[in-house]
Design a protein around this motif. Structure first.
Motif, PDB file in Angstrom:
ATOM      1  N   LYS A  12       0.841  -1.201   0.000  1.00 52.87           N
ATOM      2  CA  LYS A  12       0.000   0.000   0.000  1.00 52.87           C
ATOM      3  C   LYS A  12       0.876   1.252   0.000  1.00 52.87           C
ATOM      4  CE  LYS A  12      -4.093   1.802   2.340  1.00 52.87           C
ATOM      5  NZ  LYS A  12      -5.042   1.629   3.445  1.00 52.87           N
ATOM      6  N   ASP A  13       0.405   2.267  -0.718  1.00 52.31           N
ATOM      7  CA  ASP A  13       1.095   3.556  -0.741  1.00 52.31           C
ATOM      8  C   ASP A  13       0.025   4.643  -0.791  1.00 52.31           C
ATOM      9  OD1 ASP A  13       3.581   5.167  -2.948  1.00 52.31           O
ATOM     10  OD2 ASP A  13       2.686   5.766  -1.048  1.00 52.31           O
ATOM     11  N   GLN A  14      -0.303   5.166   0.350  1.00 51.09           N
ATOM     12  CA  GLN A  14      -1.328   6.201   0.493  1.00 51.09           C
ATOM     13  C   GLN A  14      -2.661   5.684  -0.056  1.00 51.09           C
ATOM     14  OE1 GLN A  14       0.564   9.697  -1.295  1.00 51.09           O
ATOM     15  NE2 GLN A  14       1.572  10.137   0.644  1.00 51.09           N
ATOM     16  N   ARG A  15      -3.173   6.286  -1.119  1.00 54.51           N
ATOM     17  CA  ARG A  15      -4.497   5.891  -1.608  1.00 54.51           C
ATOM     18  C   ARG A  15      -4.462   4.700  -2.571  1.00 54.51           C
ATOM     19  NH1 ARG A  15      -6.858   8.851  -4.847  1.00 54.51           N
ATOM     20  NH2 ARG A  15      -5.162  10.242  -5.480  1.00 54.51           N
ATOM     21  N   ILE A  16      -3.298   4.233  -2.934  1.00 53.09           N
ATOM     22  CA  ILE A  16      -3.241   3.105  -3.865  1.00 53.09           C
ATOM     23  C   ILE A  16      -2.680   1.865  -3.185  1.00 53.09           C
ATOM     24  CG2 ILE A  16      -3.096   4.548  -5.940  1.00 53.09           C
ATOM     25  CD1 ILE A  16      -0.117   3.980  -6.018  1.00 53.09           C
ATOM     26  N   ALA A  17      -3.174   0.731  -3.601  1.00 53.40           N
ATOM     27  CA  ALA A  17      -2.709  -0.544  -3.057  1.00 53.40           C
ATOM     28  C   ALA A  17      -2.733  -1.573  -4.159  1.00 53.40           C
ATOM     29  CB  ALA A  17      -3.598  -0.995  -1.900  1.00 53.40           C
ATOM     30  N   VAL A  18      -1.877  -2.550  -4.051  1.00 53.68           N
ATOM     31  CA  VAL A  18      -1.863  -3.661  -4.995  1.00 53.68           C
ATOM     32  C   VAL A  18      -1.898  -4.964  -4.210  1.00 53.68           C
ATOM     33  CG1 VAL A  18       0.651  -3.589  -5.146  1.00 53.68           C
ATOM     34  CG2 VAL A  18      -0.654  -4.693  -6.958  1.00 53.68           C
ATOM     35  N   THR A  19      -2.680  -5.912  -4.691  1.00 53.70           N
ATOM     36  CA  THR A  19      -2.751  -7.235  -4.079  1.00 53.70           C
ATOM     37  C   THR A  19      -2.333  -8.261  -5.116  1.00 53.70           C
ATOM     38  OG1 THR A  19      -5.081  -7.449  -4.692  1.00 53.70           O
ATOM     39  CG2 THR A  19      -4.604  -6.564  -2.512  1.00 53.70           C
ATOM     40  N   LEU A  20      -1.750  -9.340  -4.655  1.00 54.53           N
ATOM     41  CA  LEU A  20      -1.262 -10.398  -5.534  1.00 54.53           C
ATOM     42  C   LEU A  20      -1.721 -11.743  -5.009  1.00 54.53           C
ATOM     43  CD1 LEU A  20       0.595 -11.563  -7.810  1.00 54.53           C
ATOM     44  CD2 LEU A  20       2.457 -11.461  -6.136  1.00 54.53           C
ATOM     45  N   ASN A  21      -2.301 -12.547  -5.882  1.00 52.85           N
ATOM     46  CA  ASN A  21      -2.679 -13.921  -5.558  1.00 52.85           C
ATOM     47  C   ASN A  21      -1.891 -14.826  -6.500  1.00 52.85           C
ATOM     48  OD1 ASN A  21      -3.928 -16.487  -5.486  1.00 52.85           O
ATOM     49  ND2 ASN A  21      -5.866 -15.602  -4.836  1.00 52.85           N
ATOM     50  N   LYS A  22      -0.793 -15.365  -6.000  1.00 53.51           N
ATOM     51  CA  LYS A  22       0.084 -16.178  -6.851  1.00 53.51           C
ATOM     52  C   LYS A  22      -0.587 -17.472  -7.301  1.00 53.51           C
ATOM     53  CE  LYS A  22       4.264 -16.898  -5.528  1.00 53.51           C
ATOM     54  NZ  LYS A  22       5.389 -17.193  -4.619  1.00 53.51           N
ATOM     55  N   THR A  23      -1.384 -18.038  -6.426  1.00 54.88           N
ATOM     56  CA  THR A  23      -2.040 -19.304  -6.755  1.00 54.88           C
ATOM     57  C   THR A  23      -2.974 -19.136  -7.943  1.00 54.88           C
ATOM     58  OG1 THR A  23      -1.918 -19.954  -4.440  1.00 54.88           O
ATOM     59  CG2 THR A  23      -3.450 -21.178  -5.856  1.00 54.88           C
ATOM     60  N   ALA A  24      -3.738 -18.068  -7.882  1.00 56.16           N
ATOM     61  CA  ALA A  24      -4.699 -17.808  -8.955  1.00 56.16           C
ATOM     62  C   ALA A  24      -4.069 -17.046 -10.109  1.00 56.16           C
ATOM     63  CB  ALA A  24      -5.883 -17.018  -8.399  1.00 56.16           C
ATOM     64  N   LYS A  25      -2.844 -16.578  -9.929  1.00 52.65           N
ATOM     65  CA  LYS A  25      -2.127 -15.794 -10.941  1.00 52.65           C
ATOM     66  C   LYS A  25      -2.906 -14.548 -11.328  1.00 52.65           C
ATOM     67  CE  LYS A  25      -1.103 -19.418 -13.556  1.00 52.65           C
ATOM     68  NZ  LYS A  25      -0.567 -20.259 -14.635  1.00 52.65           N
ATOM     69  N   HIS A  26      -3.332 -13.812 -10.313  1.00 52.52           N
ATOM     70  CA  HIS A  26      -3.908 -12.511 -10.613  1.00 52.52           C
ATOM     71  C   HIS A  26      -3.508 -11.476  -9.583  1.00 52.52           C
ATOM     72  CE1 HIS A  26      -7.201 -12.721  -7.668  1.00 52.52           C
ATOM     73  NE2 HIS A  26      -7.541 -13.899  -8.134  1.00 52.52           N
ATOM     74  N   PHE A  27      -3.501 -10.219 -10.021  1.00 50.12           N
ATOM     75  CA  PHE A  27      -3.145  -9.103  -9.162  1.00 50.12           C
ATOM     76  C   PHE A  27      -4.045  -7.916  -9.493  1.00 50.12           C
ATOM     77  CE2 PHE A  27      -0.236  -6.909 -12.258  1.00 50.12           C
ATOM     78  CZ  PHE A  27      -0.160  -7.913 -13.207  1.00 50.12           C
TER      79      PHE A  27
END
Lengths: 115, 112
Positions: free
Chosen positions: A58-73
């Motif tokens: 997370k960086d202030q108002r933006i965030a990124v999530t990663l699901n390696k098993t499902a291969k999506h972010f």
């Protein structure tokens, strides 16, 4: 080779709402996932990135999530503002071996934030 | 100080002509790239150079020839320009694989 799918292609939200952009990748060996913002007539600029050993960043108002098993972010923008309007690109790192590789980009999401 | 600079910013030329785009980076990066962005905004890798050596050459017509005189410069020469070559071409550089990927400001090529 690596293939990156990005959805949606366009996204319109009201100022103050949240925006979510999703990407999937095909190569399980990919291990680096940056997001770029491109304003009209300008260059793509890195806004946040995540590596495969991390599930969320997370960086202030933006965030990124990663699901390696499902291969999506996914990219999450909270409390959107008109200046967030731009085209957003996700990317995945394709490794050619040795010390080099290159980014494979999704097709972009045009985000419009209405005042 | 511009980290990755490209010249020219705009290029309008006739079909069949030969043109070059220049790129320079002052970040000390080892790897440089050329990307093509079409009218639908899709960013597609064309070439990648590492320390003046060609690493990646995607399915790009032979009319496109990159040249890297040193690791801070990567130029793109295009022969016999076609209408379909019209696009924005971005140069980029990176250090340590793809981390710290920085784009140039782009060159909008219009072939008429």
């Amino acid at each position: 080779g690596e293939n990156v799918e990005q959805h949606p292609s366009t996204l319109s939200v009201q100022e103050g709402d949240s925006a979510v952009i999703k990407c999937t990748y095909s190569d399980s060996a990919s291990n680096y996932f940056p997001w770029y913002k491109q304003e009209l007539g300008k260059r793509p600029q890195l806004i946040i990135d995540i590596r495969s050993n991390v599930g969320e960043k997370k960086d202030q108002r933006i965030a990124v999530t990663l699901n390696k098993t499902a291969k999506h972010f996914s990219l999450h923008i909270t409390e959107t503002q008109p200046e967030d309007s731009a085209v957003y690109f996700c990317a995945a790192h394709r490794d050619y071996g040795g010390s080099q590789g290159n980014l494979i980009f999704g097709k972009g999401t045009k985000l419009s934030v209405k005042p | 100080d511009t980290a990755v600079s490209q010249t020219p910013k705009y290029l309008v030329t006739q079909m069949g002509n030969d043109k070059s785009i220049k790129c320079e980076q002052n970040l000390g990066h080892d790897t440089m790239y050329w990307y093509k962005q079409d009218s639908k905004k899709f960013l597609k890798i064309m070439f990648s150079y590492n320390n003046k050596e060609l690493i990646i050459n995607e399915t790009v017509p032979n009319r496109f020839s990159p040249k890297s005189p040193d690791k801070a410069h990567l130029n793109l020469h295009i022969n016999s320009l076609e209408l379909g070559d019209s696009a924005v071409y971005f140069c980029a550089s990176s250090q340590d694989r793809v981390y710290g990927y920085t784009f140039g400001s782009g060159t909008r090529l219009t072939v008429v």
